[in-house]
Every structure is written in C-alpha cells, then in structure tokens.
Motif scaffolding. Structure first.
Motif, PDB file in Angstrom:
ATOM      1  N   LYS A   9       6.138 133.226  29.737  1.00  0.00           N
ATOM      2  CA  LYS A   9       7.422 133.902  29.915  1.00  0.00           C
ATOM      3  C   LYS A   9       7.176 135.222  30.624  1.00  0.00           C
ATOM      4  O   LYS A   9       6.263 135.966  30.287  1.00  0.00           O
ATOM      5  CB  LYS A   9       8.094 134.151  28.564  1.00  0.00           C
ATOM      6  CG  LYS A   9       9.480 134.800  28.680  1.00  0.00           C
ATOM      7  CD  LYS A   9      10.110 135.017  27.322  1.00  0.00           C
ATOM      8  CE  LYS A   9      10.651 133.728  26.762  1.00  0.00           C
ATOM      9  NZ  LYS A   9      11.457 133.971  25.524  1.00  0.00           N
ATOM     10  N   TRP A  10       7.999 135.506  31.631  1.00  0.00           N
ATOM     11  CA  TRP A  10       7.925 136.780  32.363  1.00  0.00           C
ATOM     12  C   TRP A  10       9.350 137.305  32.523  1.00  0.00           C
ATOM     13  O   TRP A  10      10.163 136.698  33.208  1.00  0.00           O
ATOM     14  CB  TRP A  10       7.247 136.582  33.721  1.00  0.00           C
ATOM     15  CG  TRP A  10       7.026 137.861  34.494  1.00  0.00           C
ATOM     16  CD1 TRP A  10       7.116 139.135  34.032  1.00  0.00           C
ATOM     17  CD2 TRP A  10       6.667 137.982  35.880  1.00  0.00           C
ATOM     18  NE1 TRP A  10       6.836 140.040  35.027  1.00  0.00           N
ATOM     19  CE2 TRP A  10       6.553 139.361  36.169  1.00  0.00           C
ATOM     20  CE3 TRP A  10       6.416 137.043  36.894  1.00  0.00           C
ATOM     21  CZ2 TRP A  10       6.223 139.825  37.433  1.00  0.00           C
ATOM     22  CZ3 TRP A  10       6.083 137.512  38.141  1.00  0.00           C
ATOM     23  CH2 TRP A  10       5.982 138.898  38.414  1.00  0.00           C
ATOM     24  N   ASP A  11       9.620 138.426  31.871  1.00  0.00           N
ATOM     25  CA  ASP A  11      10.937 139.058  31.937  1.00  0.00           C
ATOM     26  C   ASP A  11      12.038 138.059  31.578  1.00  0.00           C
ATOM     27  O   ASP A  11      13.010 137.870  32.330  1.00  0.00           O
ATOM     28  CB  ASP A  11      11.166 139.656  33.329  1.00  0.00           C
ATOM     29  CG  ASP A  11      12.360 140.592  33.364  1.00  0.00           C
ATOM     30  OD1 ASP A  11      12.780 141.055  32.299  1.00  0.00           O
ATOM     31  OD2 ASP A  11      12.878 140.848  34.470  1.00  0.00           O
ATOM     32  N   GLU A  12      11.859 137.406  30.427  1.00  0.00           N
ATOM     33  CA  GLU A  12      12.826 136.460  29.872  1.00  0.00           C
ATOM     34  C   GLU A  12      12.941 135.155  30.664  1.00  0.00           C
ATOM     35  O   GLU A  12      13.835 134.342  30.407  1.00  0.00           O
ATOM     36  CB  GLU A  12      14.235 137.094  29.750  1.00  0.00           C
ATOM     37  CG  GLU A  12      14.275 138.378  28.941  1.00  0.00           C
ATOM     38  CD  GLU A  12      13.763 138.195  27.523  1.00  0.00           C
ATOM     39  OE1 GLU A  12      14.045 137.142  26.926  1.00  0.00           O
ATOM     40  OE2 GLU A  12      13.042 139.092  27.033  1.00  0.00           O
ATOM     41  N   VAL A  13      12.063 134.948  31.626  1.00  0.00           N
ATOM     42  CA  VAL A  13      12.109 133.713  32.436  1.00  0.00           C
ATOM     43  C   VAL A  13      10.926 132.829  32.055  1.00  0.00           C
ATOM     44  O   VAL A  13       9.788 133.294  32.000  1.00  0.00           O
ATOM     45  CB  VAL A  13      12.056 134.039  33.946  1.00  0.00           C
ATOM     46  CG1 VAL A  13      11.967 132.764  34.771  1.00  0.00           C
ATOM     47  CG2 VAL A  13      13.276 134.854  34.356  1.00  0.00           C
ATOM     48  N   GLU A  14      11.181 131.549  31.785  1.00  0.00           N
ATOM     49  CA  GLU A  14      10.118 130.588  31.485  1.00  0.00           C
ATOM     50  C   GLU A  14       9.538 130.070  32.801  1.00  0.00           C
ATOM     51  O   GLU A  14      10.264 129.540  33.647  1.00  0.00           O
ATOM     52  CB  GLU A  14      10.671 129.422  30.671  1.00  0.00           C
ATOM     53  CG  GLU A  14      11.198 129.813  29.296  1.00  0.00           C
ATOM     54  CD  GLU A  14      10.097 130.042  28.276  1.00  0.00           C
ATOM     55  OE1 GLU A  14       8.930 129.711  28.584  1.00  0.00           O
ATOM     56  OE2 GLU A  14      10.398 130.550  27.186  1.00  0.00           O
ATOM     57  N   LEU A  15       8.239 130.242  32.968  1.00  0.00           N
ATOM     58  CA  LEU A  15       7.557 129.800  34.188  1.00  0.00           C
ATOM     59  C   LEU A  15       6.619 128.648  33.861  1.00  0.00           C
ATOM     60  O   LEU A  15       5.872 128.700  32.883  1.00  0.00           O
ATOM     61  CB  LEU A  15       6.771 130.957  34.805  1.00  0.00           C
ATOM     62  CG  LEU A  15       7.587 132.178  35.249  1.00  0.00           C
ATOM     63  CD1 LEU A  15       6.658 133.301  35.692  1.00  0.00           C
ATOM     64  CD2 LEU A  15       8.543 131.815  36.371  1.00  0.00           C
ATOM     65  N   ASP A  16       6.652 127.603  34.701  1.00  0.00           N
ATOM     66  CA  ASP A  16       5.843 126.404  34.478  1.00  0.00           C
ATOM     67  C   ASP A  16       4.863 126.241  35.639  1.00  0.00           C
ATOM     68  O   ASP A  16       5.259 125.985  36.772  1.00  0.00           O
ATOM     69  CB  ASP A  16       6.767 125.182  34.368  1.00  0.00           C
ATOM     70  CG  ASP A  16       6.004 123.918  34.007  1.00  0.00           C
ATOM     71  OD1 ASP A  16       4.763 123.955  33.936  1.00  0.00           O
ATOM     72  OD2 ASP A  16       6.655 122.880  33.796  1.00  0.00           O
ATOM     73  N   PHE A  17       3.565 126.390  35.336  1.00  0.00           N
ATOM     74  CA  PHE A  17       2.533 126.264  36.356  1.00  0.00           C
ATOM     75  C   PHE A  17       1.829 124.912  36.299  1.00  0.00           C
ATOM     76  O   PHE A  17       0.868 124.689  37.029  1.00  0.00           O
ATOM     77  CB  PHE A  17       1.507 127.392  36.206  1.00  0.00           C
ATOM     78  CG  PHE A  17       2.074 128.754  36.514  1.00  0.00           C
ATOM     79  CD1 PHE A  17       1.979 129.288  37.789  1.00  0.00           C
ATOM     80  CD2 PHE A  17       2.713 129.497  35.536  1.00  0.00           C
ATOM     81  CE1 PHE A  17       2.508 130.531  38.084  1.00  0.00           C
ATOM     82  CE2 PHE A  17       3.247 130.739  35.813  1.00  0.00           C
ATOM     83  CZ  PHE A  17       3.142 131.261  37.094  1.00  0.00           C
TER      84      PHE A  17
END
Length: 577
Positions: A385-393
């Motif tokens: 999570k970065w600044d309330e955003v879920e990131l999928d790598f």
C-alpha cells in the motif's frame, strides 16, 4: 524552561567532574549489541500462523480500544502478553483460550488475539514461551545506549536504553550497586544521557529481556532535554531540521532508513549478479548535461572557471561503455536547481546503469525483475500500500505508448501534437499554465502530465516518447518521430527513465544544437553541448541501453511515505529565522 534545564544539567556535569567522574570518556567496551542480544534470545515468530493458547488471565488493563492482558501458564512459571479488542468483557482470574497471531511488542512476546473463549483446549503458555523466548541464563553482558526511560521504585529502578536498531530494559538495585552508586544514578543521570552498563541478562515476570546491572558508566552527558513528548515527536519541520531527534524519538523514522539501506543493498546485488561493475564519476562537471534540468553553478578558484554540480552521471557512464566497460552502474547524488515539493528535493539519489548490446526492451524485463527483488528483500511482499493505494507487482507491468495514450484521452493523433501551433492552442484551451510561453518540448510534457499521469496508478511502462523530448535517446526503429524510451510510472510518480542510447555522433550533435535553440527560447533546463562526449561517440559507442531509477521515490513507495523529505536523512530546508 529549556534554558533552566540546560543550566541544571550543566550543574550535574560539574558535580560529576568534582567527583572525579569523566562524563565524556574515550571508549566503552561492549560485549554485545542490543540487536545481537535480541536475535540470540528472541527467536522469529511466524507471521501467518494462528495459535490457540490456554492459560489464566492474571491482570487486565485498557489502552485505547484494546485490552492489554498478562496471561499466565496454569502450572509453570511463565506468562505472555495478550492484546485483545474491547468487544468482550475480560476479567482477571479466569481460565481462557485466546486465538490469534504472535508478535513482539515493546520487547514482549505478544499474542494479538481476535477470539476469546472459556473452557476450551489450547497450547499451554509455557510451551509457546519455550518455543520463541530462550532463557538467557543470566549471561554476563556489557551494553550501551541512550537512556530513554527511568522509573525509580525506591530501592530499585527500571529503565530502557536504545540505539537505532533496538532497545533493552535495564534494572538497577541498590543492594547490588550499593547505596552511593544507586544515588548517583538517581541524582546525576538524566533521560537522554548515553550510558554503558554491565550486568546479567534475565527475564522479568512478563518475559521482557532485562539487564540486572552490576556496574554502569556515563558515556555522554546530555545537556539538553529531549523535546516534550519526544516519544511522539510530530512537528514535521522540526523532525526534518533536527533529524537526530527524530531518529531518537520515532521508531518509524529509524525503520525507514534501515529499509532504505536494505533497498540499496538489494539493488547492488541484482546489478552485480547481472555483470555490472560499480563506478564513480565526477560531481563537479564542466558542462551541465545528461538530463533536462537547471544546474547549480559553482566556481573553482585555482582553475578560474565555472563548474556545475552534476544533474546526471549519464554522459560519463556512456563514455565508460566506449572505453570497453560493457556494464556499469553508479549510485550517487544528483543536483537540480528546481522547486521543492513532496516529490522533489534539490539534491537526490539515483542509480544509473548502462549495458552494451541491449535495448530498452531488455531493460523493461530487467526493471520488473529488479523492482520485484527489492520488494521481496525489503517488505517481503509483491502487494503493498502506498498513500492508501493498493499496488500489485505480481502481474506483468502494463505498457502504454505516449501518443496512443494521448489519442485515447483526447481523440487527437501524433501529427496533431507534433504541430507546435496546434499543441499550443490546445494546451491553452485545457488550461495548461503559461502555455503561450512554453517551448514545444515543454508543451508535450505538460499535456501528457495533464491527461495521462493521473490515471497511472498500477506499475506502468510509458513507452515510445516523441524525439523532441529525448535528446539522448535513439530514434525508434519503426518511427522517425519517436525514440526508444520508457518511463516507469507507479502511483502517478515517475520511478525510472530508460532508453536505447543514441550512439550516432552526427545525430547527437544535431540534437544538442536543437537543445541550444530551446535554451535560447528561454528553457533553462535545456542541455548544453558536451564536446568530449561527442568525441567519445566518434570513437564508437556500441548498441547500448541505459536507465536511471530515483532511489528516494522508490523508498517512498516501499515505506508508504507521501513526502520525499521522509526518506532523505537531511532534506534541503530554508534557514531557521
């Protein structure tokens, strides 16, 4: 008030000297670091395993919306801490089973529970304790750190010392130290002092590792008190300006910079595993080039000439490829005389790496591998999570072409945007600031930022940029208006920039001349001609691909930080008034 404290502590300093005690000795011989002690006697707890633990509730206290419970074994002398939400009424002296996951909180083995039942079966407390908390068996140690807590209980006192990596409880007893030495601690030692202690390791009733002190030494007298409520230091400006206090007070800040070091280590490991060697290139440079940015100018007295703090090491690294070093990288500071905001600092850290005989397609593959390795080595997951955003790598990174993305958003094609007059009128119509004075290059950059970057949240490669935006990139093999370049955008932030390198010296000179025209039109970020670099190209640069990754923004992502100042130890600030 702070001046009174300062003077009071100076009096204590003088008293120490009168007693023949040096408050600033030359050294202290430690036997173990605080972190080493933790690693030796506190075994890692599984993060994903659930435990059902049975015991007796010894004591219950409330903190925020949670119960803090001392939970003891039914037969043996052992207990652990349990944290449980205040959704059920919890009473002491009840035999119960708590279910949850183990953690270490404030130095104590802790069950973070989500389920509570009475009269059911579970693992006994002592069994869990014996699995993860080793008995120190009164091991003799000498350790040192900053005193951050001290609680006098009459004839005994508990405290904590800490460094950047760990902290440990310490225990003073007057019948061990003697009344005079114990009084010395109480009268002359303050919170904030750095002390060395010798003693024996044991565990308290709650299981906390503690040093029972047999001797102590003041290693550095702190004349200034830690800020009020230092353990929760919040003022961001104060934290950045006095980073040393921030690191004392805030564990999160310490964790950010430890993780930053891990990320750089992981990056180095990856590049070295691919055959790259690390090099160093000049920070003071005679020509400001290698990127589109306004430089800092300085003056060298002996040479009687202006020099520039480097805005990028790019041209030097490519000259090393010319010299036969086929894979090189550099991690270092760059300097750009630009604005300061949450994603920009005038000096920042980048890695740039260059590989002969590869192109930008190869670098996209390597970049995905590298980012995934760093994620696993630092945070242990490919979903963050970065600044309330879920990131999928985990998924392959998305790819979009520069002009295709603009066409999808605006309905206007590449030819429209390559027409300077049409681009300018369109930029005015959509409210691009100062559109009437921007160069064509800047117009294209601002239009892309306006229409596209806000939507680029998940990891995305923006590929195939207009040639006018990329004076050092090789012309696209399928379209003379484009270059083979990509930017990696994550959560609307540029993380990496790469391209197949321009190695035609004639073309490169023409591009530099175009940059001079841009400079004459008022673009302070346009490049100058570097004749030494042109000469190097004339000797022959093999097909090469190169990339730069912003370390600071990468660490922002890894640590869920919204400001670049959080991840730079000493960010640039205005002087204090």
């Amino acid at each position: 008030m702070s001046e009174d404290i300062f003077l009071h502590r100076k009096e204590k300093l003088n008293l120490l000297k009168e007693k023949g005690i040096n408050p600033y000795p030359h050294k202290f011989q430690i036997t173990d670091s605080l972190e080493d002690i933790r690693k030796e006697f506190e075994l890692p707890v599984p993060k994903d395993k659930e435990f059902s633990i049975k015991g007796k509730i010894k004591r219950v206290s409330k903190k925020d919306e949670e119960y803090i419970i001392r939970f003891e074994d039914l037969e043996q002398h052992a207990e652990i801490q349990v944290i449980y939400p205040q959704k059920d009424k919890i009473q002491p002296n009840v035999i119960a089973v708590f279910k949850g996951k183990l953690d270490r909180i404030d130095g104590k083995l802790t069950l973070v529970a989500h389920e509570y039942k009475e009269g059911e079966d579970g693992e006994p407390v002592y069994k869990i304790k014996s699995m993860y908390d080793k008995d120190p068996e009164r091991k003799e140690v000498a350790v040192a750190g900053r005193l951050i807590a001290l609680r006098d209980q009459g004839k005994a006192a508990f405290g904590h010392i800490q460094d950047a990596y760990s902290k440990i409880q310490i225990y003073f007893k007057s019948d061990i130290l003697g009344e005079e030495r114990y009084k010395e601690i109480m009268d002359l030692v303050d919170i904030g002092d750095i002390i060395g202690v010798k003693g024996n390791l044991f565990r308290t009733m709650t299981g906390e590792l503690t040093v029972e002190i047999t001797d102590f030494q003041i290693l550095s007298k702190s004349l200034r008190a830690l800020p009020e409520k230092w353990h929760g230091l919040k003022d961001t400006e104060y934290r950045y300006r006095y980073r040393f206090l921030d690191l004392i007070a805030n564990q999160k800040s310490r964790e950010i910079f430890k993780l930053r070091a891990k990320a750089i280590k992981s990056l180095r490991e990856y590049l070295e595993s691919k055959g790259f060697i690390e090099v160093e290139t000049p920070i003071l440079q005679p020509v400001a080039s290698g990127a589109l940015a306004k430089p800092f100018i300085t003056y060298h007295n002996a040479l009687d000439m202006n020099l520039y703090l480097r805005i990028a090491p790019e041209l030097y690294l490519k000259m090393l490829i010319v010299g036969g070093f086929n894979r090189v990288f550099e991690i270092g500071r760059n300097f750009r005389n630009e604005g300061i905001d949450t994603t920009h600092n005038p000096e920042f850290t980048m890695v740039e790496f260059y590989a002969a005989y590869l192109d930008y397609n190869d670098l996209m593959i390597m970049t995905e591998e590298l980012i995934r390795k760093i994620l696993l080595d630092t945070v242990g997951s490919l979903k963050i999570k970065w600044d309330e955003v879920e990131l999928d790598f985990e998924k392959p990174f998305r790819k979009i072409a520069f002009f295709e993305a603009l066409k999808e958003k605006t309905g206007k094609d590449k030819e429209f945007f390559l027409n300077e007059e049409k681009s300018r009128e369109f930029a005015k119509s959509v409210g691009i600031p100062k559109a009437e004075t921007l160069t064509h290059m800047k117009l294209l950059d601002k239009l892309f930022e306006h229409f596209i970057e806000e939507d680029l949240v998940q990891p995305t490669f923006v590929i195939d940029f207009p040639k006018i935006l990329s004076p050092l990139a090789k012309t696209h093999r399928n379209d003379p208006d484009l270059v083979e370049r990509f930017e990696l955008i994550i959560n609307k932030q540029e993380i990496a920039n790469a391209y197949t390198e321009l190695n035609d010296p004639i073309d490169q000179r023409e591009r530099f001349i175009q940059q001079l025209r841009e400079k004459e039109m008022g673009d302070e970020e346009a490049m100058s001609i570097d004749e030494t670099f042109i000469t190097a190209l004339e000797y022959g640069l093999p097909p090469t691909a190169g990339e730069g990754i912003g370390i600071d923004r990468l660490v922002m992502m890894l640590t869920d930080s919204v400001s670049i100042r959080e991840v730079i130890l000493f960010p640039t600030l205005r002087p204090e008034r």
